[in-house]
Design a protein around this motif. Sequence first.
Motif, mmCIF file in Angstrom:
data_model
loop_
_atom_site.group_PDB
_atom_site.id
_atom_site.type_symbol
_atom_site.label_atom_id
_atom_site.label_comp_id
_atom_site.label_asym_id
_atom_site.label_seq_id
_atom_site.Cartn_x
_atom_site.Cartn_y
_atom_site.Cartn_z
ATOM 1 N N PRO A 132 0.769 -1.324 0.300
ATOM 2 C CA PRO A 132 0.240 0.129 0.256
ATOM 3 C C PRO A 132 0.781 1.454 -0.050
ATOM 4 C CG PRO A 132 -0.632 -1.911 2.136
ATOM 5 C CD PRO A 132 0.411 -1.892 1.829
ATOM 6 N N ARG A 133 0.109 1.811 -1.182
ATOM 7 C CA ARG A 133 1.321 3.759 -0.277
ATOM 8 C C ARG A 133 1.338 3.811 0.799
ATOM 9 N NH1 ARG A 133 -1.461 8.877 -3.961
ATOM 10 N NH2 ARG A 133 -0.772 10.505 -2.613
ATOM 11 N N GLU A 134 0.270 3.962 1.621
ATOM 12 C CA GLU A 134 0.660 4.336 3.011
ATOM 13 C C GLU A 134 2.214 3.591 3.919
ATOM 14 O OE1 GLU A 134 -2.293 3.189 2.137
ATOM 15 O OE2 GLU A 134 -2.734 5.107 1.355
ATOM 16 N N SER A 135 2.561 2.449 3.145
ATOM 17 C CA SER A 135 3.203 1.972 3.755
ATOM 18 C C SER A 135 4.452 1.776 2.717
ATOM 19 C CB SER A 135 3.173 -0.365 4.095
ATOM 20 O OG SER A 135 2.073 -0.097 3.892
ATOM 21 N N SER B 232 5.822 5.389 -6.672
ATOM 22 C CA SER B 232 6.145 4.794 -5.521
ATOM 23 C C SER B 232 7.567 5.266 -4.627
ATOM 24 C CB SER B 232 6.172 3.496 -5.365
ATOM 25 O OG SER B 232 7.216 2.787 -5.906
ATOM 26 N N TRP C 62 6.259 8.799 -3.039
ATOM 27 C CA TRP C 62 5.176 7.901 -1.770
ATOM 28 C C TRP C 62 5.803 7.479 -0.488
ATOM 29 C CZ3 TRP C 62 1.821 4.468 -5.555
ATOM 30 C CH2 TRP C 62 0.744 5.894 -6.460
ATOM 31 N N GLN D 299 7.339 10.842 0.448
ATOM 32 C CA GLN D 299 6.517 10.879 1.620
ATOM 33 C C GLN D 299 6.578 10.091 3.284
ATOM 34 O OE1 GLN D 299 3.444 11.316 -0.268
ATOM 35 N NE2 GLN D 299 2.248 13.845 -0.107
ATOM 36 N N GLY D 300 6.775 8.776 2.938
ATOM 37 C CA GLY D 300 6.444 8.302 4.529
ATOM 38 C C GLY D 300 7.442 8.433 4.770
ATOM 39 N N SER E 121 1.806 14.910 -5.344
ATOM 40 C CA SER E 121 2.005 14.924 -3.532
ATOM 41 C C SER E 121 1.789 15.831 -3.218
ATOM 42 C CB SER E 121 2.926 13.538 -3.897
ATOM 43 O OG SER E 121 2.251 12.314 -4.024
#
Lengths: 206, 466
Positions: free
Chosen positions: A34-37, A85, A88, A91-92, A114
């Motif tokens: 997932p994008r959030e991970s 990714s 992302w 960003q993470g 983003s």
Amino acid sequence: MQPFTKLTAIAAPLYRANINTDIITPMQYLVGTPRESMGGIAFAPWRFNEDGSENPDFVLNQEPFREAEILIAGPNFACGSSRESAVWALQGLGIRAVIAPGFGGIFANNCYQSGILPVVLPEDVVAGFARQAEAAPHTARFTVDLENCRVIPPQGEPVPFEADALRRSALLQGLDDLGMTKTRVTEIAAFQEADRERRPWIYPGS
Amino acid sequence: MGKSLFDKVWDQHVVAELGDGAVLLHLDRVMLHDLSGYRALKILEERGERVVHPELALGAPDHTALSAPGAQTAGEPYGRVGPEFMELCKRHGIRAEGVDSPGFGILHVIGPEKGLTLPGATLVCGDSHTCTHGGLGALAYGIGSSELVHVLSTQTIIQKKPMRMRIRFNGAPAKGVTPKDMILYVIGQEGTAAGTGYAVEYAGDAIEQMGVEGRMTICNLSIEMGAKIGMVAPDDITIDFLKGREHAPKGADWDAAVAHWRTLKSDADAQFDREIEVDVSEIKPQVTWGTSPEHVVAIDGVVPDPDDAPDPDAREARLAALDYIGLQPGQSMEGVPVDWVFIGSCTNSRITDLRAAAEIVKGRNVAGSLTAWAVPGSAAVKAQAEAEGLDRVFTDAGFEWRAASCSLCVGANGETLAPGQRSISTSNRNFVGRQGPGARTHLASPVMAAAAAVTGAITDVRKLME
């Protein structure tokens, strides 16, 4: 999308040329993640040892750079694969701006989607920033000011940078491309109507 | 002032000028694969958007499908995204070629093959090698998943106009020198960032004499020198290639399209921001020694000494590359033993690539314990090769004859080398970890890969050509 106006933060030096997006998010961890991970796999080949433990020599594993919100990178940063990714993952990690002498073209466009700001400055300037961050990590607070289009390093004069008017205005407002284009649906429809006359072979069934 | 090929196609697609050189550009085609396309369709649904022109889109799960014949959906990565990707395409009315379809294959192979990729068309895909389609004169480039959502829901993209570069390949290639060698040579000379911010047009008599598939190989590697876009002006060769293809224009549309395509070439007085002239006769078969496509030498060359690098950063990069790749400065490239040979990928998996490789393999045997894979770029290429008996040439020699997939180029389907293993590969990236963690990749042409397969080591293919 979070607007980007002005950011004062720790800047981590990662001044190597041609860091590609395969390094930023390796394929082996990517499929279905997932994008959030994505922050968890960022720079995995450098950030982690083979046994999964942290590599203490890697800059983003060191204090205070763990808290960095700015990355000072080398020429042609994030070249190669189009994988978003990479954005992302940064960003993470909490990165909101990247300063480099140049970027992979697809990555730069992905950043704007983003709210990450890619800042292009000459090689000697960026290399100088990286040296400042290395020499005095705990006081290496840089300011990236998009309102006035300048970077203020811990030492020395503010350095102006160029930002496309459209990209700048969108970042300041926290708008991604889709928000901007949605206001132009009638123009798009008019283009297509005329284009169907000019190039009917492009449109199946027309 | 005259216009370049790029300018003509660009100008015909401008919906609105957005200031500062940025435009809203109309897109005629969009392609979706099981990594970025899958993500794009998920984001599209999360945002409550819809696909406005599904008839202009094409999907295929080329990245995670295994290349194992008859078992392409059996892998774990495919299981994670493949079925859902196919379902998403179906739900949004997008034609998707599943692994069991005779139309399946790598998107950059099947787009041109089906006649969906057309000269003068704009085309995007969430894949940096989308520049491949420029071989037919399309203005094609790779984008991210969020940009894909924008394209799917508006049929446009916001794009700043790039600068223009023209690379002229003058003269004729010598025996054993292929389009892959020509473009690797240029990347070696100019570096991996030379094309950043440019759209590149490839021209010159070597391009004019070249088939469409070779032109696609050259355009494919544009991104490896930083250029998102590479293009070749359409000509009789392009038109012959497209005529009669499944989705190519028919009847009166065909005539109108051909008339339009004939206008798509750079005017004599077109201006370019940079021009590069290449003497093709000087190019020898190329092979990479390091971990960037710019780390390339002629086959009779040696691994460069990091101490000869132009600056300290380049020296550091070369040292790191040599440490990873396990070679010594001054070592001859010829004779470096390989564990794997991979003939495939969107760069070099078309019928002409397979024919050329088979020509070298014919009557010889794969050396020792080496693993050699031939992975056709599409089911149609596979069928064509089988009709010509090429599969038997490969399997008789000891190659594995596989099914269409991105496969070992990118390892997204789980097909990778073991750590420390060394391959010669017809793909496009020799990055650290590209073919699996610790895997060492040497990029080369199909005939160079074939030569290594039958000798067991990196070999000058010219020595095997009678």
